[in-house]
Design a protein around this motif. Structure first.
Motif, PDB file in Angstrom:
ATOM      1  N   TRP A  35      23.285   7.041 -40.683  1.00 62.13           N
ATOM      2  CA  TRP A  35      23.629   8.058 -39.937  1.00 62.13           C
ATOM      3  C   TRP A  35      22.645   9.298 -40.367  1.00 62.13           C
ATOM      4  N   THR A  36      21.918   9.126 -41.317  1.00 67.54           N
ATOM      5  CA  THR A  36      20.657  10.106 -41.481  1.00 67.54           C
ATOM      6  C   THR A  36      19.533   9.769 -40.901  1.00 67.54           C
ATOM      7  N   LEU A  37      19.353   8.890 -40.302  1.00 68.35           N
ATOM      8  CA  LEU A  37      18.101   8.234 -39.646  1.00 68.35           C
ATOM      9  C   LEU A  37      18.082   8.494 -38.277  1.00 68.35           C
ATOM     10  N   ASP A  38      16.800   8.604 -37.588  1.00 70.25           N
ATOM     11  CA  ASP A  38      16.779   8.955 -36.041  1.00 70.25           C
ATOM     12  C   ASP A  38      17.163   7.549 -35.416  1.00 70.25           C
ATOM     13  N   PRO A  39      17.999   7.326 -34.548  1.00 65.96           N
ATOM     14  CA  PRO A  39      18.413   6.209 -33.860  1.00 65.96           C
ATOM     15  C   PRO A  39      17.399   5.755 -32.793  1.00 65.96           C
ATOM     16  N   ALA A  40      16.477   6.721 -32.489  1.00 67.74           N
ATOM     17  CA  ALA A  40      15.700   6.405 -31.348  1.00 67.74           C
ATOM     18  C   ALA A  40      14.324   5.755 -31.932  1.00 67.74           C
ATOM     19  N   THR A  41      14.328   5.550 -33.173  1.00 71.28           N
ATOM     20  CA  THR A  41      13.070   5.197 -33.871  1.00 71.28           C
ATOM     21  C   THR A  41      13.557   4.129 -35.139  1.00 71.28           C
ATOM     22  N   THR A  42      14.607   3.845 -35.080  1.00 64.58           N
ATOM     23  CA  THR A  42      15.359   3.086 -36.468  1.00 64.58           C
ATOM     24  C   THR A  42      15.879   1.812 -35.806  1.00 64.58           C
ATOM     25  N   LEU A  43      15.646   0.616 -36.376  1.00 60.24           N
ATOM     26  CA  LEU A  43      16.171  -0.477 -36.193  1.00 60.24           C
ATOM     27  C   LEU A  43      16.987  -1.296 -37.238  1.00 60.24           C
ATOM     28  N   PHE A  44      18.025  -1.387 -36.899  1.00 56.62           N
ATOM     29  CA  PHE A  44      19.051  -1.849 -38.115  1.00 56.62           C
ATOM     30  C   PHE A  44      18.996  -3.487 -38.165  1.00 56.62           C
ATOM     31  N   VAL A  45      18.580  -3.991 -39.228  1.00 62.29           N
ATOM     32  CA  VAL A  45      18.572  -5.316 -39.454  1.00 62.29           C
ATOM     33  C   VAL A  45      19.731  -5.749 -40.182  1.00 62.29           C
TER      34      VAL A  45
END
Length: 275
Positions: A35-45
């Motif tokens: 939730w603290t990371l930019d969802p547009a540039t973060t990939l959740f593995v």
């Protein structure tokens, strides 16, 4: 052909991603750091299939189910290692084979941060794969050889971590479970929960940052949740800060921590309100 000289100006201008490990006990909110990371540039593995705390997080995810999946993702993101021979993991041969299975690796270019949850489960997938390889069986008797399986486990995990560590332009965070152990003298210590000893021993030398999310005792009042970031901490938590920019205790906000480490500003989504 001579190796090119990289000038100081060129080196300073290069994009350099942070590579780190975030460890903590059960239920402290490691996965919720998304939730603290930019969802547009973060990939959740999402290796652990533990995405309930971030079910409504608006970013993209990928769900590897096997050790082969984990290796393929790493070679597509990091590219081929020219030092490796054909048929070796992370070689040009592996890169081309992964492309045939998954398509154009350019789809990963939009992501600046990989959030890998968790390295503990990745180790379990790797061990399961290792137990089926020839090295896991005795050449003389054909019976399972535990030492051979764990030896291969260490090699595989370190190679996988090193492949992702060399993705220079991206941030990579490995999430892991922290467990408390008691030695034969009754002394308590904390360590990453992962199969085999080699990975746990070598991991701090591979990554830039080792951060523990913990309930830290306060001088007065109740304990508070925080990141422990320096090796010389009074609680014996695993920690390391290669940058020299972090205090011993930092607020439990991974996005803010990355900005302090020099990562670009990024917008983070608002987490859902808890009722």
């Amino acid at each position: 052909m001579a190796l090119p000289i990289i000038t100081a100006e060129q080196r300073l201008a290069e994009a350099r991603g942070v590579k780190g490990v975030l460890v903590g006990g059960w239920g402290l909110g490691k996965t919720s750091q998304l939730w603290t990371l930019d969802p547009a540039t973060t990939l959740f593995v999402d290796i652990e299939a533990g995405d309930l705390p971030v079910k409504s997080w608006p970013g993209d995810s990928i769900r590897p189910r096997t050790w082969e999946d984990c290796r393929d993702i790493a070679v597509l993101i990091g590219g081929a290692n020219p030092a490796l021979r054909e048929n070796q993991p992370f070689s040009q041969w592996h890169f081309e084979a992964a492309q045939l299975r998954y398509g154009d690796p350019a789809v990963f270019a939009q992501y600046q941060t990989l959030f890998v949850d968790s390295i503990t489960v990745a180790g379990r997938l790797c061990l399961q794969w290792c137990k089926g390889q020839p090295q896991a069986f005795s050449e003389k008797t054909g019976k399972p050889d535990t030492r051979g399986a764990y030896g291969l486990l260490g090699q595989e995990m370190v190679s996988w971590l090193t492949q992702l560590q060399h993705v220079r332009g991206k941030h990579v965070w490995f999430v892991g479970i922290l467990e408390e152990r008691v030695d034969e003298f009754g002394r308590r210590n904390h360590a990453l929960q992962i199969d085999g000893s080699k990975t746990g021993l070598e991991l701090p030398g591979i990554v830039d940052e080792v951060i523990t999310l913990a309930d830290v005792p306060a001088a007065e009042g109740p304990a508070y949740r925080a990141f422990v970031c320096q090796t010389a901490n009074p609680w014996g938590y695993p920690a390391k800060d290669r940058s020299g920019r972090l205090d011993m205790v930092e607020p439990p906000d991974l996005g803010q921590l990355m900005r302090k480490l020099g990562a670009p500003e990024a917008a983070a989504p608002t987490p859902p309100t808890l009722h």
